[in-house]
Design an enzyme around this catalytic site. Structure first.
Site, mmCIF file in Angstrom:
data_model
loop_
_atom_site.group_PDB
_atom_site.id
_atom_site.type_symbol
_atom_site.label_atom_id
_atom_site.label_comp_id
_atom_site.label_asym_id
_atom_site.label_seq_id
_atom_site.Cartn_x
_atom_site.Cartn_y
_atom_site.Cartn_z
ATOM 1 C CG LEU A 21 -23.862 -3.672 -12.056
ATOM 2 C CD1 LEU A 21 -23.464 -2.653 -13.122
ATOM 3 C CD2 LEU A 21 -23.747 -3.037 -10.669
ATOM 4 C CG HIS A 72 -6.463 -1.857 2.258
ATOM 5 N ND1 HIS A 72 -6.461 -1.034 1.162
ATOM 6 C CD2 HIS A 72 -5.147 -2.109 2.543
ATOM 7 C CE1 HIS A 72 -5.198 -0.797 0.791
ATOM 8 N NE2 HIS A 72 -4.387 -1.429 1.627
ATOM 9 C CG ASP A 95 -5.092 5.316 -5.493
ATOM 10 O OD1 ASP A 95 -4.688 4.556 -4.598
ATOM 11 O OD2 ASP A 95 -4.336 6.081 -6.132
HETATM 12 C C1 IPE Z 1 -3.959 1.431 -8.596
HETATM 13 O O1 IPE Z 1 -3.651 2.047 -7.389
HETATM 14 C C2 IPE Z 1 -4.403 0.030 -8.363
HETATM 15 C C3 IPE Z 1 -5.659 -0.128 -7.622
HETATM 16 C C4 IPE Z 1 -6.460 0.807 -7.230
HETATM 17 C C5 IPE Z 1 -5.996 -1.489 -7.329
HETATM 18 P P1 IPE Z 1 -2.146 2.139 -6.874
HETATM 19 O O2 IPE Z 1 -2.197 2.885 -5.609
HETATM 20 O O3 IPE Z 1 -1.531 0.805 -6.843
HETATM 21 O O4 IPE Z 1 -1.457 2.995 -8.041
HETATM 22 P P2 IPE Z 1 -0.101 3.812 -8.063
HETATM 23 O O5 IPE Z 1 0.980 2.873 -7.676
HETATM 24 O O6 IPE Z 1 -0.234 4.944 -7.111
HETATM 25 O O7 IPE Z 1 -0.002 4.283 -9.471
HETATM 26 C C1 IPE Z 2 -6.155 1.587 -3.111
HETATM 27 O O1 IPE Z 2 -5.645 2.328 -2.054
HETATM 28 C C2 IPE Z 2 -6.246 0.108 -2.810
HETATM 29 C C3 IPE Z 2 -5.259 -0.718 -3.518
HETATM 30 C C4 IPE Z 2 -4.374 -0.315 -4.380
HETATM 31 C C5 IPE Z 2 -5.288 -2.131 -3.207
HETATM 32 P P1 IPE Z 2 -4.097 2.417 -1.755
HETATM 33 O O2 IPE Z 2 -3.730 1.268 -0.868
HETATM 34 O O3 IPE Z 2 -3.318 2.503 -3.009
HETATM 35 O O4 IPE Z 2 -4.013 3.763 -0.943
HETATM 36 P P2 IPE Z 2 -2.930 4.920 -1.101
HETATM 37 O O5 IPE Z 2 -2.885 5.288 -2.561
HETATM 38 O O6 IPE Z 2 -1.634 4.367 -0.643
HETATM 39 O O7 IPE Z 2 -3.435 6.016 -0.254
HETATM 40 MG MG MG Z 3 -2.753 4.068 -4.172
#
Ligand code: IPE
Ligand code: IPE
Ligand code: MG
Length: 247
Positions: A130, A36, A19
């Site tokens: 793995l 990303h 995240d």
């Molecule tokens: C959780 O992250 C899902 C992934 C890392 C793929 P999100 O960014 O979607 O989670 P919330 O919405 O902050 O809980």
């Molecule tokens: C995690 O990073 C990737 C996915 C959930 C696909 P985020 O896109 O959720 O990044 P933040 O949380 O908005 O910073």
């Molecule tokens: Mg996120």
């Protein structure tokens, strides 16, 4: 730091909520998608250190059921990044004896992504090191719903009876059938929640949270998480004395 890790106490299964990509990009004044695109180094380093330490399973939360509600541009970019990453990483996976697999509602992904995943499963399925599971269009509640439906179907068709619905049977109907529950969960970016990840499997998982944003995550960060895990006493409801063999 790596030398401090106890090689006899490495988690067999590590789960990661990757995240913070969006915030990482925004801090640099860039679009979320830039975050990303810069997440791959972290994925690579995590995989490499798992191979090095002899971790058996790594489950990476890459796209949740709920992430489908993001802006269409971002969803499209994530799918494109997924396809390109698999293409680029499969040769390295072959060199390192890694199997690629997935959990989640794979049929909901675009055809091109499904084909790419299928291709990678086939190429890597005989590797014995793995196993990396990509959680794609995944959520814990979705998975439990699928399992309940499958089990109910068997019950209605009289393939099983009520008493046979044990915790083992339920586990066997999850996407992670035959995989041990994760001993360690790592979540980056400072959020202190599970976000619908591996709900059934994480009953006794040790949780580790770090403020590091996913694109900045490196081997050292994983070592730190494992060292923290190794300091903990996993009691599974027993007393500390029982665990130490003095109870
Ligand atoms: C959780 O992250 C899902 C992934 C890392 C793929 P999100 O960014 O979607 O989670 P919330 O919405 O902050 O809980
Ligand atoms: C995690 O990073 C990737 C996915 C959930 C696909 P985020 O896109 O959720 O990044 P933040 O949380 O908005 O910073
Ligand atoms: Mg996120």
């Amino acid at each position: 730091m790596k030398e401090q890790i106890d090689r006899q106490n490495i988690p067999q299964h590590i789960a990661v909520i990757m995240d913070g990509n969006g915030r990482w990009a925004q801090k640099k004044g860039a679009m979320r998608i830039f975050g990303h695109r810069n997440a791959l180094t972290a994925v690579r380093e995590t995989i490499e250190s798992c191979v090095d330490l002899g971790v058996k399973y790594l489950t990476l939360y890459a796209f949740s059921t709920e992430n489908w509600s993001r802006p269409q541009d971002e969803v499209n970019a994530l799918m494109e990044i997924l396809i390109n990453s698999i293409t680029n990483e499969v040769p390295t996976m072959m060199e390192n004896n890694i199997t690629l697999s997935s959990i989640g509602n794979i049929q909901s992904l675009p055809d091109s992504a499904q084909r790419k995943l299928q291709e990678a499963y086939e190429l890597t399925k005989s590797n014995t090191g793995l196993t990396v599971f990509l959680a794609l269009s995944y959520s814990g509640r979705w998975e439990i719903q699928q399992a309940v439906q499958d089990i109910a179907k068997k019950l209605v068709n009289q393939e099983i009876n009520l008493e046979e619905i044990t915790q083992e049977l339920i586990s066997a109907h999850m996407n992670t059938a035959n995989v041990p529950d994760p001993e360690l969960l790592v979540r980056t970016s400072g959020e202190l929640r599970i976000s619908n990840f591996l709900l059934w499997q994480m009953a006794y998982t040790e949780l580790y949270f770090t403020d590091t944003l996913w694109p900045d995550f490196r081997k050292e960060h994983l070592w730190e998480a494992i060292l923290d895990y190794q300091k903990r006493e996993r009691r599974f409801g027993k007393t500390g004395a029982q665990i130490k063999g003095k109870g």
